[in-house]
Design a protein around this motif. Sequence first.
Motif, short mmCIF file in Angstrom:
data_model
loop_
_atom_site.label_atom_id
_atom_site.label_comp_id
_atom_site.label_asym_id
_atom_site.label_seq_id
_atom_site.Cartn_x
_atom_site.Cartn_y
_atom_site.Cartn_z
N ALA A 87 0.83 -1.21 0.00
CA ALA A 87 0.00 0.00 0.00
C ALA A 87 0.86 1.26 0.00
CB ALA A 87 -0.94 -0.01 1.21
N MET A 88 2.05 1.18 0.60
CA MET A 88 2.96 2.31 0.59
C MET A 88 3.39 2.62 -0.86
SD MET A 88 6.50 2.76 2.75
CE MET A 88 5.75 2.03 4.18
N GLY A 89 3.70 1.59 -1.60
CA GLY A 89 4.04 1.77 -3.01
C GLY A 89 2.86 2.29 -3.81
N PHE A 90 1.68 1.80 -3.50
CA PHE A 90 0.46 2.26 -4.18
C PHE A 90 0.19 3.73 -3.88
CE2 PHE A 90 -4.24 2.64 -4.32
CZ PHE A 90 -4.43 2.35 -5.65
N GLY A 91 0.35 4.12 -2.62
CA GLY A 91 0.14 5.52 -2.24
C GLY A 91 1.14 6.44 -2.91
N ALA A 92 2.40 6.01 -2.96
CA ALA A 92 3.43 6.81 -3.63
C ALA A 92 3.13 6.92 -5.12
CB ALA A 92 4.81 6.19 -3.41
N LEU A 93 2.65 5.84 -5.71
CA LEU A 93 2.29 5.86 -7.12
C LEU A 93 1.13 6.82 -7.39
CD1 LEU A 93 3.05 4.41 -9.79
CD2 LEU A 93 1.20 2.82 -9.30
N LEU A 94 0.14 6.83 -6.50
CA LEU A 94 -0.97 7.78 -6.65
C LEU A 94 -0.48 9.21 -6.63
CD1 LEU A 94 -3.77 6.34 -4.31
CD2 LEU A 94 -3.76 6.39 -6.79
N ILE A 95 0.42 9.51 -5.72
CA ILE A 95 0.93 10.89 -5.60
C ILE A 95 1.73 11.28 -6.84
CG2 ILE A 95 2.50 12.36 -4.30
CD1 ILE A 95 1.68 10.75 -1.79
N ALA A 108 -10.21 17.34 -10.61
CA ALA A 108 -10.73 17.03 -9.28
C ALA A 108 -10.35 15.60 -8.88
CB ALA A 108 -12.25 17.20 -9.27
N ALA A 109 -10.44 14.66 -9.82
CA ALA A 109 -10.08 13.27 -9.52
C ALA A 109 -8.60 13.16 -9.20
CB ALA A 109 -10.43 12.37 -10.70
N LEU A 110 -7.77 13.92 -9.90
CA LEU A 110 -6.33 13.88 -9.65
C LEU A 110 -5.98 14.47 -8.28
CD1 LEU A 110 -5.05 14.83 -13.19
CD2 LEU A 110 -4.84 12.61 -12.06
N VAL A 111 -6.67 15.53 -7.90
CA VAL A 111 -6.44 16.11 -6.57
C VAL A 111 -6.87 15.12 -5.49
CG1 VAL A 111 -7.16 17.95 -5.00
CG2 VAL A 111 -6.53 18.49 -7.35
N ILE A 112 -7.99 14.45 -5.71
CA ILE A 112 -8.46 13.44 -4.75
C ILE A 112 -7.45 12.30 -4.66
CG2 ILE A 112 -10.23 11.67 -4.36
CD1 ILE A 112 -12.26 13.75 -5.45
N MET A 113 -6.88 11.90 -5.81
CA MET A 113 -5.85 10.86 -5.80
C MET A 113 -4.65 11.28 -4.96
SD MET A 113 -5.77 9.43 -9.73
CE MET A 113 -4.07 8.95 -9.59
N GLN A 114 -4.24 12.53 -5.10
CA GLN A 114 -3.09 13.01 -4.31
C GLN A 114 -3.41 12.99 -2.82
OE1 GLN A 114 -1.82 16.84 -5.85
NE2 GLN A 114 0.15 15.93 -6.34
N VAL A 115 -4.58 13.45 -2.46
CA VAL A 115 -4.97 13.49 -1.05
C VAL A 115 -5.03 12.08 -0.48
CG1 VAL A 115 -6.87 14.06 0.52
CG2 VAL A 115 -6.15 15.71 -1.22
N VAL A 116 -5.64 11.15 -1.22
CA VAL A 116 -5.72 9.77 -0.75
C VAL A 116 -4.33 9.17 -0.60
CG1 VAL A 116 -6.45 7.44 -1.42
CG2 VAL A 116 -8.05 9.34 -1.58
N GLY A 117 -3.44 9.44 -1.55
CA GLY A 117 -2.08 8.94 -1.46
C GLY A 117 -1.35 9.46 -0.24
N VAL A 118 -1.49 10.74 0.05
CA VAL A 118 -0.84 11.33 1.23
C VAL A 118 -1.44 10.74 2.51
CG1 VAL A 118 -0.54 13.47 2.53
CG2 VAL A 118 -0.12 13.44 0.07
N LEU A 119 -2.77 10.66 2.58
CA LEU A 119 -3.41 10.08 3.76
C LEU A 119 -2.97 8.65 3.98
CD1 LEU A 119 -7.10 11.39 3.50
CD2 LEU A 119 -5.29 12.21 5.01
#
Length: 160
Positions: A82-90, A129-140
């Motif tokens: 999930a850490m890799g997935f979150g970094a990928l989202l960001i 908007a979807a990209l901003v949400i992706m960034q926020v989810v990745g950081v969280l």
Amino acid sequence: MLTFYRILSYLLLPVALILGLATLAGLLMALGNLSVLLSVFACGASTIYIIASFMFLQRVIEAKRVVRHSLRDWVRANGFVAMGFGALLIVQSYMFLTNPDFMKQVMEQVATMQQAAVPPASVMQSMKAALVIMQVVGVLLLVHIGMSFRLLRQYASYFD
């Protein structure tokens, strides 16, 4: 710190639901295209991580119950993926947001594939908007994983 961890855990539960549904849909697509399997695996592992860490929060941190060692293993193993997935989202959302030419190319492809007459401005707004949400989810997700690993060490005596 625990209050913030609780808030993050509850914020990530709807994300787990969405990722879980995406994983199920992706499994069907992966049957026809094996290159999709890696992203389905990352979505599934992130879903399992969020659920396992929520169980850790409920059972160990709040109820102070001794649980099996396997819960810690589920949180740790899926936390790394999930850490890799979150970094990928960001990284992906940052690349899309900072490269307007690439966004225009994607918009042109969407416009040619789309049969309904949707204004390009609204599609562009939705993508941003979807990209901003992706960034926020990745950081969280990354912050939550870091806190989970720290709490797993702190509550190590609750695992048999």
